[in-house]
Design a protein around this motif. Sequence first.
Motif, PDB file in Angstrom:
ATOM      1  N   ILE A 161       0.841  -1.200   0.000  1.00 16.52           N
ATOM      2  CA  ILE A 161       0.000   0.000   0.000  1.00 16.52           C
ATOM      3  C   ILE A 161       0.875   1.248   0.000  1.00 16.52           C
ATOM      4  O   ILE A 161       0.635   2.199  -0.749  1.00 16.52           O
ATOM      5  N   ALA A 162       1.922   1.272   0.822  1.00 15.61           N
ATOM      6  CA  ALA A 162       2.829   2.420   0.884  1.00 15.61           C
ATOM      7  C   ALA A 162       3.526   2.632  -0.460  1.00 15.61           C
ATOM      8  O   ALA A 162       3.686   3.771  -0.920  1.00 15.61           O
ATOM      9  N   ARG A 163       3.958   1.547  -1.101  1.00 15.22           N
ATOM     10  CA  ARG A 163       4.597   1.666  -2.406  1.00 15.22           C
ATOM     11  C   ARG A 163       3.641   2.234  -3.438  1.00 15.22           C
ATOM     12  O   ARG A 163       3.984   3.125  -4.215  1.00 15.22           O
ATOM     13  N   TRP A 164       2.392   1.753  -3.450  1.00 15.55           N
ATOM     14  CA  TRP A 164       1.406   2.211  -4.419  1.00 15.55           C
ATOM     15  C   TRP A 164       1.115   3.707  -4.230  1.00 15.55           C
ATOM     16  O   TRP A 164       1.051   4.452  -5.199  1.00 15.55           O
ATOM     17  N   VAL A 165       0.979   4.131  -2.971  1.00 15.10           N
ATOM     18  CA  VAL A 165       0.703   5.543  -2.698  1.00 15.10           C
ATOM     19  C   VAL A 165       1.880   6.407  -3.125  1.00 15.10           C
ATOM     20  O   VAL A 165       1.705   7.500  -3.681  1.00 15.10           O
ATOM     21  N   ALA A 166       3.096   5.930  -2.920  1.00 15.47           N
ATOM     22  CA  ALA A 166       4.283   6.721  -3.247  1.00 15.47           C
ATOM     23  C   ALA A 166       4.569   6.765  -4.749  1.00 15.47           C
ATOM     24  O   ALA A 166       4.999   7.798  -5.268  1.00 15.47           O
ATOM     25  N   HIS A 167       4.326   5.683  -5.487  1.00 12.63           N
ATOM     26  CA  HIS A 167       4.727   5.621  -6.895  1.00 12.63           C
ATOM     27  C   HIS A 167       3.553   5.634  -7.873  1.00 12.63           C
ATOM     28  O   HIS A 167       3.574   6.378  -8.855  1.00 12.63           O
ATOM     29  N   GLU A 168       2.571   4.808  -7.666  1.00  7.67           N
ATOM     30  CA  GLU A 168       1.479   4.674  -8.616  1.00  7.67           C
ATOM     31  C   GLU A 168       0.491   5.841  -8.551  1.00  7.67           C
ATOM     32  O   GLU A 168       0.056   6.334  -9.582  1.00  7.67           O
TER      33      GLU A 168
END
Length: 176
Positions: A161-168
């Motif tokens: 979830i953190a990766r998606w919020v930061a990149h996607e």
Amino acid sequence: MGRCRDDLSTFAFGRRVVSSSFVAAAVGGSASRSGGGVVRGGCLERRVARAVGVCAESVRRWRRVWEKDGASALRRRASTGRPPKLDDSQVEAVRTALEQGARAHGFEADLWTLERVGEVVARVTGVVLSRASVWRLLTGRLGWSLQRPGRRAVERDESEIARWVAHEWPRIKKGR
């Protein structure tokens, strides 16, 4: 006997909230101040009743109680009612059992429901309580409050979830 004056301005304590000690003094001790026959004639009873906000019959009943048992009989008593099914030591035993958690009592999840708490109360104390009584026990005597667990998927992956919020999300927001 004399004539009774209905205006309370002549009454020594006026129109204020009065205590049981005032009523005891007025009902029991005022006959000599008022000239003896005034109480028997009902004048003082009506004055006290009006000052306190009750009917004169209540004042007469208070006078009978005062004459029979004294001023202490007019003191306010705690309200009565059905005694609790669990005494203080049993409530503490239930508190200790509940603080161990639901799994310690053989339940699958560490979640308390009224039914589960009722089962533990029955096991620990031998007293069967209704759902309403279990609720009163939890909220009133134990000081617990309703806590609902957050609804989250078991598969939830916080790092993804953190990766998606930061990149996607920034990419989607820009429209690329």
